[in-house]
Design a protein around this motif. Structure first.
Motif, mmCIF file in Angstrom:
data_model
loop_
_atom_site.group_PDB
_atom_site.id
_atom_site.type_symbol
_atom_site.label_atom_id
_atom_site.label_comp_id
_atom_site.label_asym_id
_atom_site.label_seq_id
_atom_site.Cartn_x
_atom_site.Cartn_y
_atom_site.Cartn_z
ATOM 1 N N GLY A 23 -3.513 3.845 -2.217
ATOM 2 C CA GLY A 23 -3.693 2.746 -3.160
ATOM 3 C C GLY A 23 -2.944 1.523 -2.697
ATOM 4 O O GLY A 23 -2.010 1.614 -1.894
ATOM 5 N N GLY A 24 -3.335 0.335 -3.177
ATOM 6 C CA GLY A 24 -2.656 -0.893 -2.806
ATOM 7 C C GLY A 24 -3.380 -2.101 -3.366
ATOM 8 O O GLY A 24 -4.497 -2.002 -3.879
ATOM 9 N N SER A 32 0.858 -1.198 0.000
ATOM 10 C CA SER A 32 0.000 0.000 0.000
ATOM 11 C C SER A 32 0.891 1.243 0.000
ATOM 12 O O SER A 32 2.052 1.219 0.429
ATOM 13 N N PHE A 33 0.290 2.331 -0.480
ATOM 14 C CA PHE A 33 0.994 3.625 -0.546
ATOM 15 C C PHE A 33 0.008 4.723 -0.171
ATOM 16 O O PHE A 33 -1.175 4.667 -0.551
ATOM 17 N N TYR A 34 0.490 5.714 0.620
ATOM 18 C CA TYR A 34 -0.359 6.845 1.028
ATOM 19 C C TYR A 34 0.443 8.127 0.894
ATOM 20 O O TYR A 34 1.635 8.181 1.224
ATOM 21 N N GLY A 35 -0.219 9.195 0.465
ATOM 22 C CA GLY A 35 0.406 10.509 0.402
ATOM 23 C C GLY A 35 -0.628 11.596 0.537
ATOM 24 O O GLY A 35 -1.754 11.477 0.041
ATOM 25 N N GLY A 36 -0.279 12.670 1.246
ATOM 26 C CA GLY A 36 -1.195 13.795 1.445
ATOM 27 C C GLY A 36 -1.005 14.400 2.820
ATOM 28 O O GLY A 36 0.114 14.436 3.364
ATOM 29 N N ASN A 54 -5.907 0.344 -7.456
ATOM 30 C CA ASN A 54 -7.111 0.740 -6.723
ATOM 31 C C ASN A 54 -6.900 2.021 -5.904
ATOM 32 O O ASN A 54 -7.245 2.101 -4.720
ATOM 33 N N THR A 55 -6.250 3.028 -6.486
ATOM 34 C CA THR A 55 -6.001 4.293 -5.781
ATOM 35 C C THR A 55 -7.268 5.112 -5.701
ATOM 36 O O THR A 55 -8.089 5.134 -6.621
#
Length: 561
Positions: free
Chosen positions: A418-419, A206-210, A427-428
């Motif tokens: 997304g991940g 998974s990846f997260y940004g913000g 699926n972002t």
């Protein structure tokens, strides 16, 4: 009676310096002098009550020392301002006839015999290669202005005000949220447990940004993007405590400033004392030299005893030693004054006063109890300690209410995530998380709470007792300074009368020995009596002037007069 003499000069400048009031000032012509000038009167005003309502010392929030005119200032990079002679009226200029100059010999008449001797031929330094230290002639108003602008302790105290107000700003902003932004990547392989308790093997990424970071799985981001986390008691009481601390720093800076100005004035008066003592020692040496020459002539002519001449030679050696010691005292006094002015210690400071006269700073027309009441109303240390007590009380209130008021955690995060299974990121979509938490805490099963309250209560009592001790100290300082000023004023007139009698005694005894009618020991005693009476008068005047400055500082200078 104390003669005001040239004491009208200093009042406008003292009121401007001590009250932070602006006044038109001309640049000080602080050029190196050709030779040390005579140490002399300290000028002030007998009518200090006029216009002193505007002289209340106030410490600005962001003080910045400095001046507009750029002139030499004892080897530092700062500037000097003072009142120029052209700006003074005829009544404000020094009265040179206030005190007979013969009471204390002029310091400018002192010249070292060593300065006229030829240099040693064996030395490797030529006379033209030596550079004498710069000599600066300053008045009392000059050194007070310099200490106000340049003394490191005064500037440090003002800077601590800025620090305290920065803490107030930080406490006021305690309830405001903080902003965070970031990103994170997470990859897992192997066994994992779901919420139902089943353990299974999987591979995921998974990846997260913000706004926020460390968002993994279904939980809220561990690092919220918009977060406010604080104890409500801190948000309530810390601004109050910080405000009292800032106020105490202001009054503390005023107290430091008063102490430095007092110390500077005393150091300047000690410089005058050492300069005039040097002049007295030089005069006694000249008188002893004359008597030594007479006894030598009489001994050779058979009209006097050789033992009298030998006694005079011994006395002459003692006088020479005292002159050297007096020269040392002048240099030491100059170095100590330079430290208070933050000046180059290599520069020689000499007093810019032509004579020594008693000051007339305060009218001693009140009782000691009235002066004590003035000190208890004006001294900035009392206001400083009062705010310190209030600060301790606010912190004690915080500890008492801490278990009853919750801590707060507010967090909001928004970003893209997304991940998928495996290592691919698919699926972002956008993601929003909001959390609001309030919780109560009793530290260490209540024992920590009780200890914190006991500690805060003890700090309040300590601050109160320090304030009581300060009241006693101020009352003692005022009473002591008033007693010293009153008694030393009486010493001045008595010492002046002793000088007149000693001068007559020396003149008569010298005339007798020149006519071969008296004994050398009689003239020697007259020389000693004259030197002692001059030194006694000098000490009486300087001690009286110092006592007045001590009393001014003890009652809070001229605030509220």
């Amino acid at each position: 009676m104390v003669r005001p003499g040239p004491c009208r000069l200093l009042a406008p400048l003292l009121l401007g310096v001590l009250g932070c009031a602006s006044s038109p000032r001309g640049p000080l012509a602080s050029k190196p002098a050709e030779s040390p000038s005579a140490g002399g009167p300290v000028s002030t005003s007998a009518g200090l009550s006029a216009g002193t309502a505007a002289a209340r010392a106030s410490c600005p929030r962001s003080p910045r020392p400095g001046a507009s005119n750029s002139t030499p200032d004892l080897g530092t990079s700062r500037t000097i301002q003072t009142v120029s002679d052209e700006q003074l009226t005829e009544d404000e200029k020094p009265n040179s006839s206030a005190v007979p100059e013969s009471i204390i010999p002029a310091a400018e008449s002192v010249r070292s015999d060593d300065s006229t001797e030829a240099p040693d031929e064996t030395t490797s330094v030529r006379p033209e290669e030596t550079t004498p230290a710069a000599v600066y002639s300053l008045t009392l108003s000059d050194v007070i202005g310099l200490a106000e602008q340049q003394n490191p302790n005064v500037i440090l105290a003002r800077e601590r005000i800025n620090e305290a107000y920065a803490r107030v700003d930080r406490a006021d902003a305690l309830w405001l949220p903080s902003l965070r932004a970031g990103l994170n990547y997470n990859h897992h392989e192997g066994a994992i447990q779901d919420v139902a308790g089943r353990v299974f093997n999987t591979t995921r990424s998974s990846f997260y940004g913000g706004m926020g970071a460390n968002a993994v799985g279904a939980g809220s981001p561990a690092v919220p993007g918009l977060i406010a986390q604080f104890h409500l008691t801190d948000a309530i009481f810390q601004p109050r405590a910080a405000a009292h601390q800032a106020a105490s720093r202001q009054y503390g800076a005023a107290a430091v400033r008063n102490d430095i100005l007092r110390d500077t004035a005393v150091a300047y008066l000690e410089l005058i004392r050492s300069e005039r003592a040097l002049a007295i020692a030089a005069e006694a040496l000249d008188n002893t030299q004359k008597l030594t020459d007479l006894t030598r002539q009489y001994a050779k002519a058979g009209e006097g005893l050789q033992s009298d001449h030998e006694r005079m030679e011994a006395e002459l050696a003692l006088r020479q030693d005292r002159l050297i010691s007096a020269e040392e005292d002048v240099q030491v006094a100059s170095a100590r004054l330079a430290q208070l002015l933050h000046a180059n210690p290599a520069c020689q400071i000499v007093s810019g006063e032509p004579m020594v006269v008693p000051l007339s700073i305060l009218l001693l027309d009140k009782t000691p109890a009235e002066f004590v009441a003035m000190g208890l109303c004006r001294r900035p240390e009392l206001a400083e300690h009062q705010h310190l007590v209030c600060e301790a009380v606010e912190r004690m209130k915080r500890e008492k209410l801490a278990p009853l008021i919750p801590s707060v955690l507010l967090g909001i995060s928004y970003g893209g995530m997304g991940g998928s299974v495996g290592s691919s990121i698919r699926n972002t979509d956008d993601r929003l998380d909001a959390d609001a938490v309030a919780y109560w805490e009793i530290r260490n099963l209540g024992y920590g709470e009780r200890a914190a309250r006991d500690e805060a209560s003890s700090l309040v009592r300590q601050a109160q007792w320090r304030q009581v001790a300060l009241l006693d100290r101020i009352a003692r300082e005022v009473s002591e300074a008033h007693s010293q000023a009153s008694q030393r004023e009486r010493r001045v007139e008595r010492a002046r009368a002793a000088i007149q009698a000693a001068e007559k005694s020396y003149a008569l005894n010298l005339q007798r020995i020149e006519n071969v009618q008296g004994l050398p020991i009689e003239v020697l005693q007259a020389i000693q009596a004259l030197a002692t009476s001059r030194q006694t008068y000098l000490n009486a005047v300087i001690d009286y002037n110092i006592a007045q400055f001590q009393l001014c500082r003890a009652i809070g200078w001229f605030e509220g007069a």
